[in-house]
Design a protein around this motif. Sequence first.
Motif, mmCIF file in Angstrom:
data_model
loop_
_atom_site.group_PDB
_atom_site.id
_atom_site.type_symbol
_atom_site.label_atom_id
_atom_site.label_comp_id
_atom_site.label_asym_id
_atom_site.label_seq_id
_atom_site.Cartn_x
_atom_site.Cartn_y
_atom_site.Cartn_z
ATOM 1 N N HIS A 13 10.233 -5.633 5.024
ATOM 2 C CA HIS A 13 9.684 -6.974 4.860
ATOM 3 C C HIS A 13 8.211 -6.956 5.259
ATOM 4 O O HIS A 13 7.658 -5.916 5.644
ATOM 5 C CB HIS A 13 10.478 -7.973 5.708
ATOM 6 N N SER A 14 7.570 -8.107 5.145
ATOM 7 C CA SER A 14 6.136 -8.212 5.461
ATOM 8 C C SER A 14 5.848 -7.651 6.849
ATOM 9 O O SER A 14 6.561 -7.944 7.815
ATOM 10 C CB SER A 14 5.697 -9.668 5.396
ATOM 11 N N GLY A 15 4.794 -6.828 6.939
ATOM 12 C CA GLY A 15 4.393 -6.258 8.209
ATOM 13 C C GLY A 15 5.144 -5.012 8.615
ATOM 14 O O GLY A 15 4.982 -4.529 9.742
ATOM 15 N N GLU A 16 5.958 -4.443 7.699
ATOM 16 C CA GLU A 16 6.718 -3.235 8.007
ATOM 17 C C GLU A 16 6.305 -2.096 7.076
ATOM 18 O O GLU A 16 5.900 -2.303 5.938
ATOM 19 C CB GLU A 16 8.222 -3.496 7.848
ATOM 20 N N GLY A 17 6.436 -0.860 7.594
ATOM 21 C CA GLY A 17 6.127 0.311 6.795
ATOM 22 C C GLY A 17 6.825 1.534 7.341
ATOM 23 O O GLY A 17 7.299 1.547 8.480
ATOM 24 N N ILE A 18 6.914 2.577 6.499
ATOM 25 C CA ILE A 18 7.515 3.837 6.932
ATOM 26 C C ILE A 18 6.769 4.995 6.292
ATOM 27 O O ILE A 18 6.039 4.835 5.315
ATOM 28 C CB ILE A 18 9.013 3.946 6.540
ATOM 29 N N VAL A 19 6.961 6.175 6.852
ATOM 30 C CA VAL A 19 6.587 7.424 6.226
ATOM 31 C C VAL A 19 7.869 8.228 6.050
ATOM 32 O O VAL A 19 8.689 8.321 6.979
ATOM 33 C CB VAL A 19 5.539 8.206 7.046
ATOM 34 N N ALA A 20 8.098 8.767 4.860
ATOM 35 C CA ALA A 20 9.302 9.531 4.546
ATOM 36 C C ALA A 20 8.928 10.983 4.284
ATOM 37 O O ALA A 20 7.961 11.274 3.570
ATOM 38 C CB ALA A 20 10.007 8.943 3.330
ATOM 39 N N SER A 56 4.406 7.442 1.942
ATOM 40 C CA SER A 56 4.241 6.368 2.917
ATOM 41 C C SER A 56 4.103 5.042 2.190
ATOM 42 O O SER A 56 3.518 4.974 1.101
ATOM 43 C CB SER A 56 3.003 6.603 3.785
ATOM 44 N N ILE A 57 4.593 3.977 2.782
ATOM 45 C CA ILE A 57 4.487 2.659 2.189
ATOM 46 C C ILE A 57 4.362 1.631 3.313
ATOM 47 O O ILE A 57 4.975 1.771 4.374
ATOM 48 C CB ILE A 57 5.705 2.352 1.284
ATOM 49 N N TYR A 58 3.529 0.615 3.041
ATOM 50 C CA TYR A 58 3.388 -0.492 3.984
ATOM 51 C C TYR A 58 3.419 -1.784 3.184
ATOM 52 O O TYR A 58 2.756 -1.903 2.142
ATOM 53 C CB TYR A 58 2.090 -0.397 4.771
ATOM 54 N N VAL A 59 4.176 -2.766 3.663
ATOM 55 C CA VAL A 59 4.381 -4.026 2.954
ATOM 56 C C VAL A 59 3.564 -5.117 3.644
ATOM 57 O O VAL A 59 3.783 -5.420 4.825
ATOM 58 C CB VAL A 59 5.873 -4.413 2.940
ATOM 59 N N SER A 60 2.609 -5.698 2.905
ATOM 60 C CA SER A 60 1.840 -6.823 3.443
ATOM 61 C C SER A 60 2.544 -8.147 3.185
ATOM 62 O O SER A 60 2.516 -9.051 4.013
ATOM 63 C CB SER A 60 0.439 -6.856 2.813
ATOM 64 N N GLU A 61 3.152 -8.252 1.998
ATOM 65 C CA GLU A 61 3.886 -9.455 1.636
ATOM 66 C C GLU A 61 5.098 -9.051 0.812
ATOM 67 O O GLU A 61 5.087 -8.027 0.126
ATOM 68 C CB GLU A 61 3.012 -10.415 0.816
ATOM 69 N N GLY A 62 6.128 -9.871 0.832
ATOM 70 C CA GLY A 62 7.276 -9.652 -0.022
ATOM 71 C C GLY A 62 8.340 -8.760 0.593
ATOM 72 O O GLY A 62 8.365 -8.504 1.802
ATOM 73 N N ALA A 109 0.875 -1.171 0.000
ATOM 74 C CA ALA A 109 0.000 0.000 0.000
ATOM 75 C C ALA A 109 0.910 1.218 0.000
ATOM 76 O O ALA A 109 1.920 1.256 0.718
ATOM 77 C CB ALA A 109 -0.913 0.005 1.220
ATOM 78 N N PHE A 110 0.549 2.225 -0.795
ATOM 79 C CA PHE A 110 1.466 3.328 -1.058
ATOM 80 C C PHE A 110 0.663 4.618 -1.102
ATOM 81 O O PHE A 110 -0.451 4.657 -1.628
ATOM 82 C CB PHE A 110 2.137 3.079 -2.413
ATOM 83 N N GLU A 111 1.225 5.688 -0.539
ATOM 84 C CA GLU A 111 0.567 6.992 -0.591
ATOM 85 C C GLU A 111 1.621 8.069 -0.800
ATOM 86 O O GLU A 111 2.627 8.114 -0.072
ATOM 87 C CB GLU A 111 -0.221 7.270 0.679
ATOM 88 N N ALA A 112 1.404 8.926 -1.802
ATOM 89 C CA ALA A 112 2.342 10.003 -2.110
ATOM 90 C C ALA A 112 1.618 11.337 -2.034
ATOM 91 O O ALA A 112 0.458 11.460 -2.441
ATOM 92 C CB ALA A 112 2.942 9.815 -3.496
ATOM 93 N N SER A 113 2.319 12.329 -1.515
ATOM 94 C CA SER A 113 1.773 13.678 -1.416
ATOM 95 C C SER A 113 2.808 14.658 -1.949
ATOM 96 O O SER A 113 3.532 15.307 -1.187
ATOM 97 C CB SER A 113 1.402 14.006 0.029
ATOM 98 N N ASP A 114 2.902 14.729 -3.271
ATOM 99 C CA ASP A 114 3.827 15.636 -3.954
ATOM 100 C C ASP A 114 5.232 15.538 -3.348
ATOM 101 O O ASP A 114 5.758 14.449 -3.183
ATOM 102 C CB ASP A 114 3.290 17.074 -3.906
#
Length: 609
Positions: free
Chosen positions: A298-305, A271-277, A261-266
Motif C-alpha cells: 500500500h501507499s508508503g511501502e516498498g520491498i527489494v526482492a 525493487s518497488i516502492y508505492v507512493s499511492e495506490g 517507482a521500480f528498479e530491475a537488475s536482470d
Amino acid sequence: MSIDFPNDELEPLLDQLTIADLDATEWERLRTLIADNPAAQRRYLEAIHLREGLAYLLLHEPLVAGDASAPSPAETSVGPSLAAASRRDASAEASTATPRVRHLKSRWFPSWAAAAGIAFVAGAAAVALFQQGWAPLLAEKEQETPRTVAPVAASPVPLLQETQLGKISGLSLDASAEAISSSMQVGQVLRCGEVVQIPVGFMRIQLDDGPELLIEGPAEFSLVGNESVFVRSGRLSARGGQRLLLQTPLLTAECLDASVAFEASDDDSASIYVSEGVVTLMTTPQERVEGEKIRVLHSGEGIVAEPSSAKGALRTTDRGPLPRIVTEWSDIEKQLSKYQQLVLGDRPVAYWPLYRVRKNRRVLDLTQNGHDGLPIGNWPAELKENDDADDAERGVYFNGESYIEPDRKPPVNLQNGFAIEGWARPEGPAQYQAIFTSRWVLESYTPNQQCFGITLYAGDNNQWEFWTGVGKRGKLWNVMESPKKIDREEWSHVVGVFTPTDVSEPGFMRGIGRLYVNGEEVLQHEQEVSLTDFDWPARIGAAEFVPRYLTSWLFKGRLSDIALYGYPLEPQRIKEHYQVGQPTVSSKTSALRPSSPWLLASLGRSSAP
C-alpha cells in the motif's frame, strides 16, 4: 488445440520466420497453430527474438576477440526500429548469404537477443497466467497465506509487432543522441514485443490503454500487453491509469490506481516502492515453476526482492523510497541549461538545440512535439571525445555538405505571426547560407514565379537576411538585410519576426517584418505575405531543392539552438534570449570532414536564390 513438440508443422514455419519471412497463408497457419497453446506461443516468441538477433548479425561485421575497436554492448545493441527497417534487408540478405548464416557461431551475439528472448517469453507467460490464473488473488486480503497458482490455458498472444501498444512521447537530449536505434524518435509507435534499449538518459512512454511511464537508462524493456510492460533492467516510474502490470525475470507487480517507482537488475534483484495506490506482488513464473503470490503493498511501502536458494523462491526485504528515480517530466526539463529552459518556457512550435548530431541519429525537437530531424549528407558516423560541443553541450558544425530535415514541417499560422531564431557562426567567403528555411518556389525563374514561406540566411553580401514569401505570380521575396556586416569570428544571435496587422485581401496578410541581431532590432519593414501553405520541407542548414544547383544554400560553419515560434516574440524576450545564451555558446563543436570541391563548385552562384 494441443501440439506435441517437436511438431512437424510448427517448427518449419518458425525456422522460415527466423531467417526470412512468411507469406499470408503461412502467417494464417501459424496463428492457428499457436492459438490457445502456451507452449506453442513460447516457441513462437523464442523464434521471433532469435530473428531480431539474426537481423542484427547480418547487418554488422564479425568482431574478433580482443579487438580494441570492438564496440561496447551499448554501441552494438539493437533498438525497436530494427524489426521494421532492417528486417527486410536482413531477410533478403539471408536468402543469398547462406555461408554467413552457417557461421553465426563465430560471430558476436548481442546479449539482449538471448537474454531478452528468454525474459520476454517469461513475461508473456506471466501476462497470460495473470489474466486467467492470478486475477482472483487480487481480491484476497494481504494477510492471507500466499498460495501457488497452477498454470492455465493462455489467451492468444498477439503476433510480434502486429499490435500497437504505445508510443514514445518524450526523449531527453542524451537519450536521443545516444539512441541504439537510428530511428528512435518522439512519436514512434511501439508494438508488442519490440525490444527497446536506452543506453543513457530518459524516455517517456504513453501506453495506449495504460499509464504514462518514465524510464531511465541504461534500460531494456518491451511492451507485452495493453497494460503490461516487461522490464529486464532499468529504472522506471509510473502514475495514472487504473491498471499496470510490471514484470521482471524475478517479480511481477499488479498496480491498481498506483504511483510507483521500480528498479530491475536482470535476474539479480527487483525493487518497488508505492507512493499511492495498491500493488500486488507475485513471483514471475519460470520454466516448470509456477507463480506464487508474495504480498500486497500500500501507499508508503516498498520491498527489494532477490533470488533465494530455493528454486523459484524469492527473498524479500522491506525498504523505503527508491532514491533518484524521476517521477515527473518537469524534473527532467529542470536538468536542461538555463538557455534551453528559457526557450522552452516561451512555447516554441519546435526547438532543435543541435546536440551531438551525427549520421544515423535523430535530431531531437526538445519541445517533444515530434518534429525530430534527420541528418542528411556528409555527417560523421561517430564523434571523437574532443569533437563535442561547448561546455553547455550546444551547437554543431555544418561542413557545407550536410543539413537537417524534420520528418514533417512544423505548422505555423501566419495569421498569428511567427518568429524564427538561431545562433550562427558562418565560415568561408560570403555566399547564401541558410540557417533555417521553410519555403518553396513555384515556376522558379519564370514570369509566373511564386515564392512561399520563410528564410533566415547569411547572405552573399555578408549580411544577415530575413525573407518572407509574397506568393503572387511574378513577385519575388520580401527581403530584409541587416545594415552591418557579419562578424565571422564570433557567434551571432539572429531572429526574424513577422507581426500581422490586417488581411490585405483573401489569402494574403499584411504585417511588419523585423530583423534582430544580438538582441537588437536592426531593421523593420511593412510587407505582405501569402497565407498559402502546403507540404514543402523545413530545413536547418539548407533551403529547398533547386534542380540546377542540387540542394541549395548549404550552411558552412556552426549552428546552435534553432527555434520556431507560432507567434511574434516580444523585443524584451529576444534581448533576454541573447543575454542568457551568449555566454554558453563557443566555437568548440562537433567536426565534419572538409567540403569536397565538386559540391562547392556545383552550388556556387552569384544571383539571388
